[in-house]
Design a protein around this motif. Sequence first.
Motif, mmCIF file in Angstrom:
data_model
loop_
_atom_site.group_PDB
_atom_site.id
_atom_site.type_symbol
_atom_site.label_atom_id
_atom_site.label_comp_id
_atom_site.label_asym_id
_atom_site.label_seq_id
_atom_site.Cartn_x
_atom_site.Cartn_y
_atom_site.Cartn_z
ATOM 1 N N THR A 23 -5.548 -2.329 5.176
ATOM 2 C CA THR A 23 -4.826 -1.457 6.097
ATOM 3 C C THR A 23 -3.870 -0.586 5.290
ATOM 4 O OG1 THR A 23 -2.919 -2.905 6.478
ATOM 5 C CG2 THR A 23 -4.869 -3.276 7.862
ATOM 6 N N SER A 24 -3.382 0.467 5.898
ATOM 7 C CA SER A 24 -2.420 1.318 5.190
ATOM 8 C C SER A 24 -1.125 0.559 4.921
ATOM 9 C CB SER A 24 -2.137 2.603 5.970
ATOM 10 O OG SER A 24 -1.656 2.327 7.265
ATOM 11 N N PHE A 25 -0.751 -0.353 5.804
ATOM 12 C CA PHE A 25 0.453 -1.158 5.572
ATOM 13 C C PHE A 25 0.246 -2.105 4.385
ATOM 14 C CE2 PHE A 25 1.829 -0.991 10.333
ATOM 15 C CZ PHE A 25 2.142 0.346 10.198
ATOM 16 N N GLU A 26 -0.924 -2.731 4.305
ATOM 17 C CA GLU A 26 -1.227 -3.608 3.166
ATOM 18 C C GLU A 26 -1.246 -2.820 1.866
ATOM 19 O OE1 GLU A 26 -4.068 -6.880 5.432
ATOM 20 O OE2 GLU A 26 -4.983 -5.097 4.542
ATOM 21 N N ALA A 27 -1.782 -1.598 1.922
ATOM 22 C CA ALA A 27 -1.814 -0.751 0.724
ATOM 23 C C ALA A 27 -0.395 -0.474 0.231
ATOM 24 C CB ALA A 27 -2.553 0.549 1.010
ATOM 25 N N LEU A 28 0.495 -0.123 1.141
ATOM 26 C CA LEU A 28 1.879 0.144 0.746
ATOM 27 C C LEU A 28 2.556 -1.136 0.262
ATOM 28 C CD1 LEU A 28 4.133 2.139 0.366
ATOM 29 C CD2 LEU A 28 4.680 1.922 2.796
ATOM 30 N N ASP A 29 2.304 -2.249 0.934
ATOM 31 C CA ASP A 29 2.848 -3.536 0.479
ATOM 32 C C ASP A 29 2.431 -3.837 -0.958
ATOM 33 O OD1 ASP A 29 4.315 -4.328 2.723
ATOM 34 O OD2 ASP A 29 2.638 -5.421 3.608
ATOM 35 N N SER A 30 1.213 -3.479 -1.342
ATOM 36 C CA SER A 30 0.734 -3.789 -2.694
ATOM 37 C C SER A 30 1.314 -2.849 -3.749
ATOM 38 C CB SER A 30 -0.794 -3.761 -2.745
ATOM 39 O OG SER A 30 -1.277 -2.449 -2.604
ATOM 40 N N VAL A 31 1.783 -1.679 -3.336
ATOM 41 C CA VAL A 31 2.373 -0.730 -4.288
ATOM 42 C C VAL A 31 3.705 -1.260 -4.829
ATOM 43 C CG1 VAL A 31 3.405 1.577 -4.499
ATOM 44 C CG2 VAL A 31 1.211 1.289 -3.365
ATOM 45 N N ILE A 32 4.464 -1.932 -3.997
ATOM 46 C CA ILE A 32 5.806 -2.379 -4.402
ATOM 47 C C ILE A 32 5.756 -3.363 -5.569
ATOM 48 C CG2 ILE A 32 7.874 -3.611 -3.615
ATOM 49 C CD1 ILE A 32 7.457 -2.114 -0.924
ATOM 50 N N PRO A 33 4.984 -4.450 -5.517
ATOM 51 C CA PRO A 33 4.915 -5.327 -6.697
ATOM 52 C C PRO A 33 4.289 -4.634 -7.906
ATOM 53 C CG PRO A 33 3.518 -6.180 -4.928
ATOM 54 C CD PRO A 33 4.265 -5.022 -4.375
ATOM 55 N N TRP A 34 3.346 -3.711 -7.663
ATOM 56 C CA TRP A 34 2.757 -2.958 -8.776
ATOM 57 C C TRP A 34 3.834 -2.158 -9.506
ATOM 58 C CZ3 TRP A 34 2.481 2.263 -9.845
ATOM 59 C CH2 TRP A 34 1.676 2.618 -10.912
#
Length: 85
Positions: A23-34
């Motif tokens: 989902t777009s929310f999951e995509a954004l969630d994954s950017v933060i730890p990256w």
Amino acid sequence: APIWSGGVTPWVNGGLSDGKETTSFEALDSVIPWIQQKYVGVKKIVITGFSAGGQMINRWAIMSEQGATGTTISGLPLTIVVGSP
């Protein structure tokens, strides 16, 4: 890479990508730890969106554990700026 080609509505509302892998929310969630892993010295993260992006960020901020206390899950300060939703 995930793609949302069905107009604005799917990604603004946290919808699944075309391939239904995230989902777009999951995509954004994954950017933060990256960001935290890639830029080890980062002291603060600011997430911002304007217009439809502002709507998406506003919805994401309600649904995500990231930023719930003003910090990322790992404790880094996180500011969310919503413009003209």
